[in-house]
Enzyme design. Structure first.
Site, short mmCIF file in Angstrom:
data_model
loop_
_atom_site.label_atom_id
_atom_site.label_comp_id
_atom_site.label_asym_id
_atom_site.label_seq_id
_atom_site.Cartn_x
_atom_site.Cartn_y
_atom_site.Cartn_z
N LEU A 45 -30.20 -28.34 49.43
CA LEU A 45 -28.96 -27.74 49.93
C LEU A 45 -28.94 -26.25 49.66
O LEU A 45 -28.06 -25.54 50.12
CB LEU A 45 -27.75 -28.42 49.27
CG LEU A 45 -27.72 -29.95 49.43
CD1 LEU A 45 -26.58 -30.54 48.61
CD2 LEU A 45 -27.56 -30.33 50.90
N ARG A 46 -29.90 -25.78 48.90
CA ARG A 46 -30.08 -24.36 48.59
C ARG A 46 -28.97 -23.77 47.75
O ARG A 46 -28.86 -22.55 47.64
CB ARG A 46 -30.25 -23.55 49.88
CG ARG A 46 -31.44 -23.95 50.74
CD ARG A 46 -32.75 -23.89 50.00
NE ARG A 46 -33.89 -23.94 50.94
CZ ARG A 46 -35.15 -24.12 50.55
NH1 ARG A 46 -35.43 -24.29 49.28
NH2 ARG A 46 -36.12 -24.14 51.44
N ASP A 65 -37.06 -34.54 53.70
CA ASP A 65 -37.63 -33.37 53.03
C ASP A 65 -36.99 -32.08 53.58
O ASP A 65 -37.67 -31.07 53.78
CB ASP A 65 -39.15 -33.33 53.17
CG ASP A 65 -39.80 -32.38 52.16
OD1 ASP A 65 -39.14 -32.08 51.14
OD2 ASP A 65 -40.93 -31.93 52.40
#
Lengths: 427, 322
Positions: A64-65, A306
């Site tokens: 999700l950064r 991924d």
């Protein structure tokens, strides 16, 4: 909110059945299937005619950064992407900035994700501080903060003594350890599979043995420590074989592969397509066939997106200088369907790899449609063809090897905890 | 970026990025055109007006003297305006991206980019990005390709040996890291030589390189037996001591070209080297300067071959971008 889903076909991946029946949802749960409960007055009726009703997808790897890489993606954009992809639970790896190595960071992430009343987020804690492979994290504290397991993201610990101790410590409390098997020395500097494409293009290589040696090491350390291990992103035929033997031996091992490895090979790199710059690298045709067979037979338990959104700018570089990663949350379902079609795998069986099986590994209540279960549901149109284009993707990451390719099957509605979170305007 | 973009819709050369995928007809077209330019060097005025009014940008992201100079001479003999940029020392260090640099130079009305870069695929990236009226020549990208070097090598072989089909060619040394070797292999197999051999220790030979249509030898004497052409590759200094090779002395002992070893090739075999040479590492001075060496001819022919490539690209303007 009370929802009635009508005229659709329910796929139960666990029972491996497909039945035409209505689903009734109230107070966040599935309250009835087929027959309306007495006095049930829905606030919303969803017409699922010619659509499938399936448990929401459980994705065991989506970045999700957050925190740290908000310029690449934010919780808002990626949670929307998840619901648009029918993903109602996801696991995020700890390679954020800073890495998820402190309980406070995990609590903050859980809190931010929960506040959005969307896809359930299950963070993996860092196995070692800053993922450096040196000092153990406070796994107990991290677990209490909400970590579902512990991981080194996409690097194996170089120092095997630390790995042994980390696995021992995790095993003390029964925590699962998630490892992406790639020997850091054998893969050093490499960007592509050690095969004919890398030879032709002159790209530095990551040999298959970088993976198989790591798998050997991990399996041996499992015997030593008794740790429960989930192997992430397997890419080689050799690893499938090793996992099969470990399972036959009765070791508590599970494994996943990515949608990219399931459908693509080194040849998709063509002339330096940086969208195919992935870790693990896309491997040979033989490897791909072994992965597909492994996933079908259950040696490989789970298929993951991924999902790793990256910036367009960092893909517009020479292959080896470009950033690793591809978007995937919105492709997980259609690429599962594609596999099911191509390899003649019954729909329910194929879907179990992205629903019930990953839910089992996490030990969460998800991945099935039954009375009393949490209402995490995905409805999709199996005949809807769409092209993967930047405009079609909700994720902030627009790069994928599948860009400008047609896919079959699109999510029309996603229900999470009884709320209709996503609805495709064109459905 | 999913196809070979170096041909335009009419099947003509739009960019020269790699030898791979080019038909023999285009390779011969380049070699024949180069032949027609050989005389220019001997004229009193060493210029022809083929590229008059065109701007050629030598875009070197990696240092090079010889290749850049020969491209510069080639462009000037064709009457082009030549601009040399050593980007490694300017924009890139200021954080400008590769494609930003290219955009800026394109805005200065470039007609052709000659690109050298340390990363494989850099020339492809640029060719994919530029407007259809701009041509890109790959002057070496990472380990991938160095097509003009391979073409000048083919020119040299043809000059000394005539036809390709009966020839046995040995390429000796660090094939793994060599863009020159990769381009040579494609060129030799496309032109249909009877055998391409690769000679070197296993650490310097890519695995499964046989799939490129070559035979691998680890014993140099065996590999040189009966060959018509011996191509030596440069061994980079940083690879001489470490995990690839134990020492330069040991390398020279097993894979350095000496007079004794050369005796196993055909008596009229020619010896080539793309330069710059490491005397006493991959080649003995006695051989480098000996009667069978054509190394300096390669340099001379390099200019005509690069003139040929540039003039063909500019001449193929009508076909439209691929």
């Amino acid at each position: 909110m009370k929802i009635q889903i009508t005229r659709g076909k329910i796929v139960d991946p666990q029972a491996q059945t497909v039945v035409a029946a209505d689903v009734y949802i109230a107070a966040g749960k599935i309250v009835s299937i087929d027959k309306a409960p007495q006095g049930f007055v829905p606030n919303r009726i969803i017409d699922a005619h010619e659509k499938f009703i399936i448990p929401g997808l459980v994705d065991l790897s989506a970045r999700l950064r957050e925190p740290g890489f908000e310029y690449l993606a934010t919780l808002e954009s990626e949670m929307l992407a998840a619901s648009a992809g029918g993903v109602t639970s996801l696991v995020c790896p700890p390679d954020t900035d800073p890495p998820l190595d402190e309980p406070g960071l995990v609590e903050m992430l859980k809190h931010r994700a929960k506040g959005k009343n969307q896809t359930n987020v299950y963070p993996l804690g860092a196995l070692t501080m800053q993922l450096k492979g040196e000092r153990l994290t406070e796994m107990g504290e991290l677990k209490e903060a909400g970590c579902i397991g512990f991981s080194q993201a996409n690097q194996l610990i170089a120092d095997k003594q630390v790995l042994l101790r980390a696995m021992d410590y995790a095993a003390t409390f029964g925590f699962s350890v998630w490892l992406q098997p790639q020997d850091p020395y054998l893969s050093k500097g490499g960007v592509a599979h050690d095969g004919e494409v890398a030879n032709r293009l002159g790209l530095p290589v990551i040999p298959s043995c970088a993976e198989s040696i790591a798998v050997h090491t991990i399996i041996e350390l499992m015997r030593e420590t008794g740790a429960r291990v989930h192997l992430c992103r397997i890419s080689t035929a050799k690893a499938v074989e090793l996992i099969q033997r470990a399972k036959e031996e009765g070791l508590p091992i599970t494994a996943d592969i990515s949608i990219n490895s399931l459908h693509l090979t080194e040849h998709d790199i063509s002339y330096f397509d940086s969208n195919c710059h992935l870790i693990p690298p896309l491997r040979s045709i033989e490897d791909k066939e072994a992965l597909r067979k492994g996933l079908k037979e259950g040696v490989i338990d789970v298929l993951v997106s991924d999902h790793s959104p990256v910036d367009e700018d960092v893909k517009q570089l020479p292959f080896q200088a470009s950033e690793v990663g591809a978007t995937g949350l919105e492709l997980l379902l259609p690429l599962t369907l594609k596999w099911s079609q191509e390899d003649n795998i019954p729909l329910a069986q194929a879907l179990s790899r992205v629903t019930s099986r990953p839910a089992d590994i996490l030990g969460i209540h998800a991945g099935k449609i039954a009375v009393g279960e949490q209402a995490d549901i995905c409805i999709f149109d199996p005949e809807r063809e769409w092209w993967v284009t930047p405009n079609m993707l909700k994720s902030q990451g627009k790069n994928t090897p599948f860009v400008n390719r047609p896919l079959l099957g699109k999510v029309s509605h996603t229900i999470i905890g009884g709320f209709l979170i996503y609805e495709d305007a064109r459905a | 970026m999913n196809k070979n973009i170096q041909l335009n819709q009419a099947g003509q050369l739009q960019h020269l990025l790699t030898i791979e995928g080019l038909p023999p007809s285009i390779l011969y077209q380049i070699l024949d055109t180069a032949k027609s330019y050989e005389h220019v060097a001997h004229q009193e005025i060493k210029k022809v007006p083929v590229l008059q009014g065109k701007s050629v940008f030598n875009l070197f992201f990696e240092p090079s003297t010889r290749t850049r100079t020969t491209f510069e001479i080639a462009a000037k003999r064709l009457s082009a305006d030549v601009i040399n940029l050593n980007v490694s020392s300017s924009s890139q260090s200021k954080g400008e991206t590769l494609l930003d640099t290219v955009d800026n130079l394109s805005a200065m009305q470039a007609d052709m980019f000659v690109v050298r870069h340390a990363d494989s695929g850099a020339a492809h990236l640029i060719a994919n990005h530029v407007a259809p009226n701009i041509h890109v020549i790959n002057a070496g990208d990472g380990r991938h390709a160095h097509p003009t070097q391979a073409l000048l090598d083919m020119y040299t072989i043809r000059h000394f040996k005539g036809k390709f089909n009966h020839l046995k060619v040995a390429i000796v040394g660090d094939v793994l890291h060599s863009r020159v070797a990769r381009s040579q292999i494609h060129a030799l197999t496309t032109l249909g030589v009877s055998e391409v051999r690769i000679i070197g220790p296993k650490t310097l030979i890519p695995r499964n390189v046989e799939r490129m249509g070559v035979h691998v030898f680890h014993d140099m004497v065996q590999g040189l037996k009966g060959v018509d052409v011996v191509i030596m590759l440069r061994l980079q200094n940083e690879r001489m001591n470490g995990a690839l090779l134990p020492s330069r002395d040991e390398y020279f002992k097993f894979y350095g070209l000496t007079k004794d070893k050369l005796m196993h090739a055909k008596p009229d075999a020619i010896v080539m080297h793309p330069g710059p040479m490491n005397r006493g590492v991959e080649i003995d001075s006695e051989v480098a300067d000996g009667a069978q060496s054509v190394i300096l001819s390669q340099v001379t022919f390099g200019i005509a071959v690069r003139m040929a490539v540039m003039s063909i690209l500019v001449g193929n303007h009508g076909g439209g971008g691929a």
